[in-house]
Design an enzyme around this catalytic site. Sequence first.
Site, PDB file in Angstrom:
ATOM      1  N   VAL A   1       0.863  -1.175   0.000  1.00  0.00           N
ATOM      2  CA  VAL A   1       0.000   0.000   0.000  1.00  0.00           C
ATOM      3  C   VAL A   1       0.900   1.225   0.000  1.00  0.00           C
ATOM      4  CG1 VAL A   1      -1.797   1.282   1.207  1.00  0.00           C
ATOM      5  CG2 VAL A   1      -1.839  -1.225   1.209  1.00  0.00           C
ATOM      6  N   GLU A   2       0.789   2.040  -1.023  1.00  0.00           N
ATOM      7  CA  GLU A   2       1.660   3.219  -1.145  1.00  0.00           C
ATOM      8  C   GLU A   2       1.475   4.111   0.073  1.00  0.00           C
ATOM      9  OE1 GLU A   2       2.671   6.938  -1.410  1.00  0.00           O
ATOM     10  OE2 GLU A   2       0.628   6.732  -2.192  1.00  0.00           O
ATOM     11  N   SER A   3       2.603   4.585   0.627  1.00  0.00           N
ATOM     12  CA  SER A   3       2.578   5.187   1.960  1.00  0.00           C
ATOM     13  C   SER A   3       1.823   6.518   2.019  1.00  0.00           C
ATOM     14  CB  SER A   3       4.002   5.375   2.475  1.00  0.00           C
ATOM     15  OG  SER A   3       4.744   6.218   1.612  1.00  0.00           O
TER      16      SER A   3
ATOM     17  N   CYS B   1      12.967   7.534  -2.331  1.00  0.00           N
ATOM     18  CA  CYS B   1      11.632   7.177  -2.803  1.00  0.00           C
ATOM     19  C   CYS B   1      11.651   6.924  -4.304  1.00  0.00           C
ATOM     20  CB  CYS B   1      10.647   8.297  -2.461  1.00  0.00           C
ATOM     21  SG  CYS B   1       9.002   8.057  -3.161  1.00  0.00           S
TER      22      CYS B   1
ATOM     23  N   ASP C   1      15.262   8.256   2.104  1.00  0.00           N
ATOM     24  CA  ASP C   1      14.731   7.346   3.117  1.00  0.00           C
ATOM     25  C   ASP C   1      15.911   6.815   3.926  1.00  0.00           C
ATOM     26  OD1 ASP C   1      12.036   7.494   2.212  1.00  0.00           O
ATOM     27  OD2 ASP C   1      12.493   6.061   0.621  1.00  0.00           O
TER      28      ASP C   1
ATOM     29  N   ARG D   1       8.139   9.030   7.959  1.00  0.00           N
ATOM     30  CA  ARG D   1       7.810  10.180   7.116  1.00  0.00           C
ATOM     31  C   ARG D   1       6.295  10.327   7.112  1.00  0.00           C
ATOM     32  NH1 ARG D   1       9.578   9.774   1.166  1.00  0.00           N
ATOM     33  NH2 ARG D   1      11.649  10.144   2.024  1.00  0.00           N
TER      34      ARG D   1
END
Length: 281
Positions: free
Chosen positions: A81-83, A188, A195, A256
């Site tokens: 799931v994209e953050s 990213c 990151d 983040r």
Amino acid sequence: MNQPEQSQLGKASAYTDRYDASLLFPIPRATKRAEIGIEATPPFLGADLWTAFELSWLNERGKPQVALAHITVPCETPNIVESKSFKLYLNSFNSTRFASAQDVQARIRADISEAAWRGAEHPGTVGVRLTLPEQFDREPVHELDGLSLDRLDIECTQYQPAPELLRAHFDEAPVSEVLVSHLLKSNCLVTGQPDWGSLRIAYSGPQIDQEGLLQYIVSFRDHNEFHEQCVERIFMDLWTRCKPIKLEVYARYTRRGGLDINPWRTSHPQQLPLNTRTARQ
């Protein structure tokens, strides 16, 4: 099939504070796994351990409630799931009324499970645990256990993944080691934002050259990939080049947008690591 560039990453986003599960943006794992030679069943087990530090909702009388959420997503799910979508989704709870924390927990479990398992022949569920304010002081901070690779005085010249740096002593007796480094950095996949992470590698088998391993970890410094994909790349490079009997790779990335993501991959069944944050998280 959703692609990373179609997500809200790097784009101006409207923040809604009313519950909306459609904000979740699943991305298939298969595409990036194919790049590292995984075409069918991966040679690892594991999970992605998420911590959400910014979760709030309203009780039935309109009073704000807060909690931490710990989410465990099995690596067998067909999707990550994209953050940013996860963050937008959590924000949609802000002005939504729920009868109890248990209702919030159940809602998150159902929605994340649907997104992560979407397209699976036999969908499963993710794990969700909420920590309420009266339990906050029980949340420990602890560094990853192991021998620090960062003690080594090495020269670093490569900043894209360089698996050729990995070497093992195949002509010597096998060993069992736990090695850690705080020098993991990647970017990213979509935005290029840095990151930062700490990495723990536990293995049994031919002894891995520690200097080469640290240089390899540093070589991710300019590499663009999601957290889960970086850890799986590291696992596969070690698995194929150093040929350990057993291997475990665990990364804890700094948060983040109120979220941290901590992928864990292992070659053999074992208990999940504790979702305990490090000082940088």
